[in-house]
Write a protein that holds these residues in place. Structure first.
Motif, PDB file in Angstrom:
ATOM      1  N   CYS A 108       0.849  -1.194   0.000  1.00  0.00           N
ATOM      2  CA  CYS A 108       0.000   0.000   0.000  1.00  0.00           C
ATOM      3  C   CYS A 108       0.886   1.247   0.000  1.00  0.00           C
ATOM      4  N   VAL A 109       0.553   2.237  -0.822  1.00  0.00           N
ATOM      5  CA  VAL A 109       1.352   3.456  -0.884  1.00  0.00           C
ATOM      6  C   VAL A 109       1.162   4.330   0.351  1.00  0.00           C
ATOM      7  N   ALA A 110       0.093   4.125   1.104  1.00  0.00           N
ATOM      8  CA  ALA A 110      -0.173   4.961   2.275  1.00  0.00           C
ATOM      9  C   ALA A 110       0.410   4.364   3.555  1.00  0.00           C
ATOM     10  N   CYS A 111       0.044   3.123   3.889  1.00  0.00           N
ATOM     11  CA  CYS A 111       0.467   2.525   5.162  1.00  0.00           C
ATOM     12  C   CYS A 111       1.651   1.580   5.014  1.00  0.00           C
ATOM     13  N   ARG A 112       2.045   1.261   3.788  1.00  0.00           N
ATOM     14  CA  ARG A 112       3.183   0.401   3.474  1.00  0.00           C
ATOM     15  C   ARG A 112       2.973  -1.056   3.869  1.00  0.00           C
ATOM     16  N   GLN A 113       1.745  -1.469   4.086  1.00  0.00           N
ATOM     17  CA  GLN A 113       1.426  -2.866   4.418  1.00  0.00           C
ATOM     18  C   GLN A 113       1.527  -3.720   3.167  1.00  0.00           C
ATOM     19  N   ALA A 114       2.159  -4.876   3.270  1.00  0.00           N
ATOM     20  CA  ALA A 114       2.248  -5.818   2.152  1.00  0.00           C
ATOM     21  C   ALA A 114       1.182  -6.889   2.327  1.00  0.00           C
ATOM     22  N   ALA A 115       0.506  -7.205   1.223  1.00  0.00           N
ATOM     23  CA  ALA A 115      -0.558  -8.208   1.238  1.00  0.00           C
ATOM     24  C   ALA A 115      -0.780  -8.685  -0.197  1.00  0.00           C
ATOM     25  N   PRO A 116      -1.547  -9.772  -0.370  1.00  0.00           N
ATOM     26  CA  PRO A 116      -1.870 -10.204  -1.741  1.00  0.00           C
ATOM     27  C   PRO A 116      -2.567  -9.078  -2.509  1.00  0.00           C
ATOM     28  N   LYS A 117      -2.262  -8.972  -3.785  1.00  0.00           N
ATOM     29  CA  LYS A 117      -2.747  -7.819  -4.554  1.00  0.00           C
ATOM     30  C   LYS A 117      -4.262  -7.753  -4.672  1.00  0.00           C
ATOM     31  N   GLU A 118      -4.963  -8.861  -4.460  1.00  0.00           N
ATOM     32  CA  GLU A 118      -6.428  -8.847  -4.536  1.00  0.00           C
ATOM     33  C   GLU A 118      -7.062  -8.049  -3.405  1.00  0.00           C
ATOM     34  N   THR A 119      -6.316  -7.767  -2.338  1.00  0.00           N
ATOM     35  CA  THR A 119      -6.862  -7.032  -1.197  1.00  0.00           C
ATOM     36  C   THR A 119      -6.751  -5.524  -1.367  1.00  0.00           C
ATOM     37  N   PHE A 120      -6.147  -5.069  -2.458  1.00  0.00           N
ATOM     38  CA  PHE A 120      -5.922  -3.642  -2.685  1.00  0.00           C
ATOM     39  C   PHE A 120      -6.750  -3.118  -3.851  1.00  0.00           C
ATOM     40  N   TRP A 121      -6.894  -1.795  -3.881  1.00  0.00           N
ATOM     41  CA  TRP A 121      -7.378  -1.101  -5.075  1.00  0.00           C
ATOM     42  C   TRP A 121      -6.155  -0.841  -5.939  1.00  0.00           C
ATOM     43  N   ARG A 122      -6.307  -0.980  -7.234  1.00  0.00           N
ATOM     44  CA  ARG A 122      -5.205  -0.730  -8.174  1.00  0.00           C
ATOM     45  C   ARG A 122      -5.505   0.548  -8.948  1.00  0.00           C
ATOM     46  N   VAL A 123      -4.566   1.467  -8.917  1.00  0.00           N
ATOM     47  CA  VAL A 123      -4.670   2.715  -9.671  1.00  0.00           C
ATOM     48  C   VAL A 123      -3.550   2.682 -10.699  1.00  0.00           C
ATOM     49  N   VAL A 124      -3.889   2.937 -11.958  1.00  0.00           N
ATOM     50  CA  VAL A 124      -2.948   2.755 -13.065  1.00  0.00           C
ATOM     51  C   VAL A 124      -2.789   4.041 -13.866  1.00  0.00           C
ATOM     52  N   ARG A 125      -1.543   4.368 -14.209  1.00  0.00           N
ATOM     53  CA  ARG A 125      -1.289   5.394 -15.219  1.00  0.00           C
ATOM     54  C   ARG A 125      -0.992   4.642 -16.506  1.00  0.00           C
ATOM     55  N   ASP A 126      -1.926   4.712 -17.449  1.00  0.00           N
ATOM     56  CA  ASP A 126      -1.817   3.973 -18.704  1.00  0.00           C
ATOM     57  C   ASP A 126      -0.571   4.421 -19.469  1.00  0.00           C
ATOM     58  N   TYR A 127       0.160   3.466 -20.010  1.00  0.00           N
ATOM     59  CA  TYR A 127       1.423   3.802 -20.659  1.00  0.00           C
ATOM     60  C   TYR A 127       1.243   4.567 -21.968  1.00  0.00           C
ATOM     61  N   SER A 128       0.151   4.338 -22.688  1.00  0.00           N
ATOM     62  CA  SER A 128       0.000   5.007 -23.986  1.00  0.00           C
ATOM     63  C   SER A 128      -0.672   6.366 -23.865  1.00  0.00           C
ATOM     64  N   SER A 129      -1.716   6.465 -23.053  1.00  0.00           N
ATOM     65  CA  SER A 129      -2.457   7.731 -22.964  1.00  0.00           C
ATOM     66  C   SER A 129      -2.055   8.574 -21.762  1.00  0.00           C
ATOM     67  N   HIS A 130      -1.311   8.002 -20.821  1.00  0.00           N
ATOM     68  CA  HIS A 130      -0.904   8.670 -19.583  1.00  0.00           C
ATOM     69  C   HIS A 130      -2.096   9.123 -18.749  1.00  0.00           C
ATOM     70  N   GLN A 131      -3.253   8.481 -18.950  1.00  0.00           N
ATOM     71  CA  GLN A 131      -4.447   8.746 -18.152  1.00  0.00           C
ATOM     72  C   GLN A 131      -4.390   7.893 -16.889  1.00  0.00           C
ATOM     73  N   VAL A 132      -4.837   8.468 -15.783  1.00  0.00           N
ATOM     74  CA  VAL A 132      -4.913   7.709 -14.536  1.00  0.00           C
ATOM     75  C   VAL A 132      -6.301   7.092 -14.459  1.00  0.00           C
ATOM     76  N   GLN A 133      -6.367   5.788 -14.199  1.00  0.00           N
ATOM     77  CA  GLN A 133      -7.643   5.076 -14.157  1.00  0.00           C
ATOM     78  C   GLN A 133      -7.585   3.994 -13.096  1.00  0.00           C
ATOM     79  N   LEU A 134      -8.730   3.404 -12.822  1.00  0.00           N
ATOM     80  CA  LEU A 134      -8.834   2.380 -11.788  1.00  0.00           C
ATOM     81  C   LEU A 134      -8.906   0.989 -12.399  1.00  0.00           C
TER      82      LEU A 134
END
Length: 83
Positions: free
Chosen positions: A8-34
């Motif tokens: 997690c970028v906020a609390c730095r807790q490590a866990a399986p990725k299914e327990t997190f929200w994923r926020v992505v900056r798309d490589y082609s459009s540079h748009q931030v999306q979920l």
């Protein structure tokens, strides 16, 4: 098979990725999306404290190296459990 762990970028807790929200900056459009797309990703716990800390300290923006629109934070706020 071992699960894929993320931090997690906020609390730095490590866990399986299914327990997190994923926020992505798309490589082609540079748009931030979920949740979808290929590119630089940041993960955030699914709780109000981490969301608030990430927004206040711009942790998602720094991790993604892009400006995160207010709409992304509003969508994540709506996804909180109990909302």
């Amino acid at each position: 098979m071992q699960p894929n762990y993320r931090r997690c970028v906020a609390c730095r807790q490590a866990a399986p990725k299914e327990t997190f929200w994923r926020v992505v900056r798309d490589y082609s459009s540079h748009q931030v999306q979920l949740d979808r797309g290929m590119g630089r990703s940041a993960y955030l716990c699914r709780n109000a404290e981490c969301l608030k800390a990430a927004q206040k300290k711009n942790r998602l923006g720094r991790s993604l190296k892009a400006a995160v629109p207010e709409e992304i934070y509003q969508l994540l706020q709506q996804r909180l459990p109990g909302k």
